[in-house]
Design a protein around this motif. Structure first.
Motif, PDB file in Angstrom:
ATOM      1  N   MET A   8       0.757  -1.227   0.042  1.00  0.00           N
ATOM      2  CA  MET A   8       0.180   0.010   0.061  1.00  0.00           C
ATOM      3  C   MET A   8       0.907   1.253   0.006  1.00  0.00           C
ATOM      4  SD  MET A   8      -2.987  -0.972   2.483  1.00  0.00           S
ATOM      5  CE  MET A   8      -4.173   0.174   2.116  1.00  0.00           C
ATOM      6  N   THR A   9       1.822   1.372   0.671  1.00  0.00           N
ATOM      7  CA  THR A   9       2.890   2.388   0.546  1.00  0.00           C
ATOM      8  C   THR A   9       3.521   2.522  -0.807  1.00  0.00           C
ATOM      9  OG1 THR A   9       3.392   1.855   3.117  1.00  0.00           O
ATOM     10  CG2 THR A   9       5.104   3.141   1.801  1.00  0.00           C
ATOM     11  N   PHE A  10       3.795   1.302  -1.333  1.00  0.00           N
ATOM     12  CA  PHE A  10       4.556   1.571  -2.659  1.00  0.00           C
ATOM     13  C   PHE A  10       3.256   1.950  -3.681  1.00  0.00           C
ATOM     14  CE2 PHE A  10       7.701  -1.858  -1.778  1.00  0.00           C
ATOM     15  CZ  PHE A  10       8.746  -0.960  -1.478  1.00  0.00           C
ATOM     16  N   ALA A  11       1.995   1.563  -3.548  1.00  0.00           N
ATOM     17  CA  ALA A  11       1.067   2.002  -4.115  1.00  0.00           C
ATOM     18  C   ALA A  11       0.929   3.772  -4.308  1.00  0.00           C
ATOM     19  CB  ALA A  11      -0.350   1.349  -4.213  1.00  0.00           C
ATOM     20  N   ALA A  12       0.932   4.145  -2.885  1.00  0.00           N
ATOM     21  CA  ALA A  12       0.782   5.530  -2.565  1.00  0.00           C
ATOM     22  C   ALA A  12       1.923   6.401  -3.357  1.00  0.00           C
ATOM     23  CB  ALA A  12       0.781   5.926  -1.208  1.00  0.00           C
ATOM     24  N   ALA A  13       3.243   5.732  -3.202  1.00  0.00           N
ATOM     25  CA  ALA A  13       4.344   6.370  -3.667  1.00  0.00           C
ATOM     26  C   ALA A  13       4.448   6.259  -5.247  1.00  0.00           C
ATOM     27  CB  ALA A  13       5.818   5.458  -3.338  1.00  0.00           C
ATOM     28  N   GLY A  15       1.516   6.818  -6.839  1.00  0.00           N
ATOM     29  CA  GLY A  15       0.662   7.775  -7.036  1.00  0.00           C
ATOM     30  C   GLY A  15       1.476   9.324  -6.856  1.00  0.00           C
ATOM     31  N   VAL A  16       2.445   9.478  -6.019  1.00  0.00           N
ATOM     32  CA  VAL A  16       3.035  10.822  -5.923  1.00  0.00           C
ATOM     33  C   VAL A  16       3.858  10.759  -7.169  1.00  0.00           C
ATOM     34  CG1 VAL A  16       5.062  11.630  -4.511  1.00  0.00           C
ATOM     35  CG2 VAL A  16       3.023  10.625  -3.471  1.00  0.00           C
ATOM     36  N   SER A  17       4.563   9.819  -7.749  1.00  0.00           N
ATOM     37  CA  SER A  17       5.536   9.682  -8.630  1.00  0.00           C
ATOM     38  C   SER A  17       4.693  10.234  -9.947  1.00  0.00           C
ATOM     39  CB  SER A  17       6.302   8.243  -8.975  1.00  0.00           C
ATOM     40  OG  SER A  17       5.253   7.402  -9.779  1.00  0.00           O
ATOM     41  N   LEU A  18       3.351   9.799 -10.036  1.00  0.00           N
ATOM     42  CA  LEU A  18       2.707  10.368 -11.111  1.00  0.00           C
ATOM     43  C   LEU A  18       2.588  11.922 -11.211  1.00  0.00           C
ATOM     44  CD1 LEU A  18      -0.032   7.867 -11.603  1.00  0.00           C
ATOM     45  CD2 LEU A  18       1.665   7.980 -12.878  1.00  0.00           C
ATOM     46  N   VAL A  19       2.283  12.456  -9.960  1.00  0.00           N
ATOM     47  CA  VAL A  19       2.271  13.875  -9.882  1.00  0.00           C
ATOM     48  C   VAL A  19       3.572  14.520 -10.266  1.00  0.00           C
ATOM     49  CG1 VAL A  19       1.767  15.693  -8.161  1.00  0.00           C
ATOM     50  CG2 VAL A  19       0.389  13.880  -8.056  1.00  0.00           C
TER      51      VAL A  19
END
Length: 148
Positions: A8-13, A15-19
């Motif tokens: 879940m942390t990697f998935a959130a990361a 998402g941040v990488s897309l921004v």
């Protein structure tokens, strides 16, 4: 707990990488005065990174017999990546990063509900439920609040 928390942390990361990616692409568009060359550069750097990862992991190149068995539609994922990158490059300067991504997430959620419900493109079927619809509605409410 760690078995779930780490992915879940990697998935959130991710998402941040897309921004970060879209903000960098929008800045590059301004610097180059070209959305096309900004998008091309993003893909070229991405291809180089994937090549380096394949080499580092010693991934074998798929054989011609394996490649020939892959359905034609399965090769089209890059088209949708290009649409995402191109629209981000064009829209973020107009509507802002937060609005772009909240609409992106809303579209992803609605699309995911449809794909799950009907099992489109081979994803496992997960029927739409009341709880899932409420979650999607709350997400759309978030879109309205972020844009407000």
């Amino acid at each position: 707990m760690l078995k779930v928390a780490l992915p879940m942390t990697f998935a959130a990361a991710a998402g941040v990488s897309l921004v970060v990616q879209q903000a960098l692409n929008a800045n590059l568009r301004t610097a180059l005065n070209s959305a096309v060359w900004s998008g091309f550069t993003s893909y070229a750097v991405g291809v180089l990174c994937m090549l380096l990862l394949a080499l580092a992991l010693r991934e074998p190149v798929p054989s011609l017999s394996v490649v020939s068995r892959v359905p034609l539609w399965a090769w089209s994922g890059g088209i949708f990546g290009a649409i995402f990158i191109g629209l981000g490059i064009m829209l973020i300067p107009q509507i802002g990063t937060a609005t772009f991504f909240v609409l992106l997430v809303a579209g992803q959620m609605l699309g995911a509900l449809v794909f799950d419900h009907f099992g489109l493109l081979g994803v496992p079927v997960h029927p739409i439920s009341f709880v899932r619809l409420v979650g999607a509605a709350l997400l759309v409410c978030g879109v309205v609040l972020i844009r407000w």
